[in-house]
Design a protein around this motif. Structure first.
Motif, mmCIF file in Angstrom:
data_model
loop_
_atom_site.group_PDB
_atom_site.id
_atom_site.type_symbol
_atom_site.label_atom_id
_atom_site.label_comp_id
_atom_site.label_asym_id
_atom_site.label_seq_id
_atom_site.Cartn_x
_atom_site.Cartn_y
_atom_site.Cartn_z
ATOM 1 N N THR A 37 4.096 2.407 -1.460
ATOM 2 C CA THR A 37 5.531 1.458 -1.458
ATOM 3 C C THR A 37 6.781 2.057 -2.009
ATOM 4 O OG1 THR A 37 3.514 -0.270 -2.108
ATOM 5 C CG2 THR A 37 6.122 -1.053 -2.619
ATOM 6 N N VAL A 66 11.063 -6.709 -14.330
ATOM 7 C CA VAL A 66 9.487 -6.906 -14.436
ATOM 8 C C VAL A 66 9.594 -5.550 -15.783
ATOM 9 C CG1 VAL A 66 7.819 -5.563 -13.134
ATOM 10 C CG2 VAL A 66 9.828 -6.239 -12.238
ATOM 11 N N GLY A 95 0.958 -1.170 -6.966
ATOM 12 C CA GLY A 95 -0.036 -1.739 -6.192
ATOM 13 C C GLY A 95 -0.058 -2.853 -5.828
ATOM 14 N N GLU A 96 1.071 -3.849 -6.547
ATOM 15 C CA GLU A 96 0.977 -5.672 -6.241
ATOM 16 C C GLU A 96 2.431 -5.298 -5.361
ATOM 17 O OE1 GLU A 96 2.301 -6.791 -10.183
ATOM 18 O OE2 GLU A 96 0.115 -6.993 -11.077
ATOM 19 N N GLN A 97 3.478 -4.430 -5.040
ATOM 20 C CA GLN A 97 3.658 -4.392 -4.055
ATOM 21 C C GLN A 97 3.255 -4.390 -3.142
ATOM 22 O OE1 GLN A 97 6.590 -5.416 -4.458
ATOM 23 N NE2 GLN A 97 5.324 -6.408 -7.118
ATOM 24 N N GLU A 104 0.274 -0.120 -11.278
ATOM 25 C CA GLU A 104 -0.365 -1.871 -11.345
ATOM 26 C C GLU A 104 0.496 -2.056 -9.949
ATOM 27 O OE1 GLU A 104 -1.085 -5.243 -13.791
ATOM 28 O OE2 GLU A 104 -1.937 -3.483 -14.632
ATOM 29 N N TYR A 105 2.281 -1.893 -11.466
ATOM 30 C CA TYR A 105 3.167 -2.859 -9.820
ATOM 31 C C TYR A 105 3.722 -2.528 -8.766
ATOM 32 C CZ TYR A 105 8.390 -4.003 -8.827
ATOM 33 O OH TYR A 105 8.862 -3.923 -8.045
#
Length: 159
Positions: free
Chosen positions: A5, A32, A156-158, A153-154
């Motif tokens: 990302t 965030v 991966g969410e994006q 984790e952030y």
């Protein structure tokens, strides 16, 4: 393999990344929440327009990472007089890079290059982990700094 990302963001503690109250009615920066007391402030297209204009209009901005950081902070709606440490992080499919500033002065800059599919330097030397470590992030047992603070984790969410 999926491409990483793209990310451009500032990271620090709530104390170091503070909203600039002199901005009038512009939108508040997006904070965030991460682990260990850190926050991430993504740099959006509007911020990059401001940064691009500053780079075009002022040779000092292009010549100094510390001056560029001040412009980035302002473009993100944050105070430019940063107490403590803050980092700029940049990630795309070819590299991860960034720098750490202490009290507004850049003290370390790092880059980890990829060849498009494979990391060219050992994982333990990833720029983000080293920069986060310099900020004070502590890795846990079996995790690196990116995972420990919640950046993995952030990202991966994006995706």
């Amino acid at each position: 393999m999926t491409e990483p990302t793209a990310l451009t963001a500032l990271i620090g503690t709530r104390e170091s990344l503070q909203r600039d109250d002199r901005r009038g009615n512009r939108a508040d920066p997006l904070f965030v929440e991460l682990s260990q007391g850190f926050v991430l402030v993504p740099l959006d297209e509007d911020a990059w327009r401001v940064i691009g204009s500053a780079l075009t209009d002022d040779d000092e901005v292009a010549a100094s990472l510390s001056r560029l950081l001040a412009v980035m902070l302002g473009a993100a709606g944050l105070r430019q007089d940063v107490p403590g440490s803050v980092a700029y992080l940049e990630l795309d499919q070819f590299h991860q890079s960034g720098w750490v500033a202490l009290d507004g002065t850049v003290v370390e800059a790092l880059v980890t290059d990829f060849d498009g599919s494979q990391l060219l330097t050992p994982e333990t030397d990833w720029a983000f982990n080293r920069l986060l470590r310099r900020l004070g992030v502590r890795a846990g047992d079996g995790t690196d700094e990116c995972t420990a603070v919640g950046l993995t984790e952030y990202l991966g969410e994006q995706a």
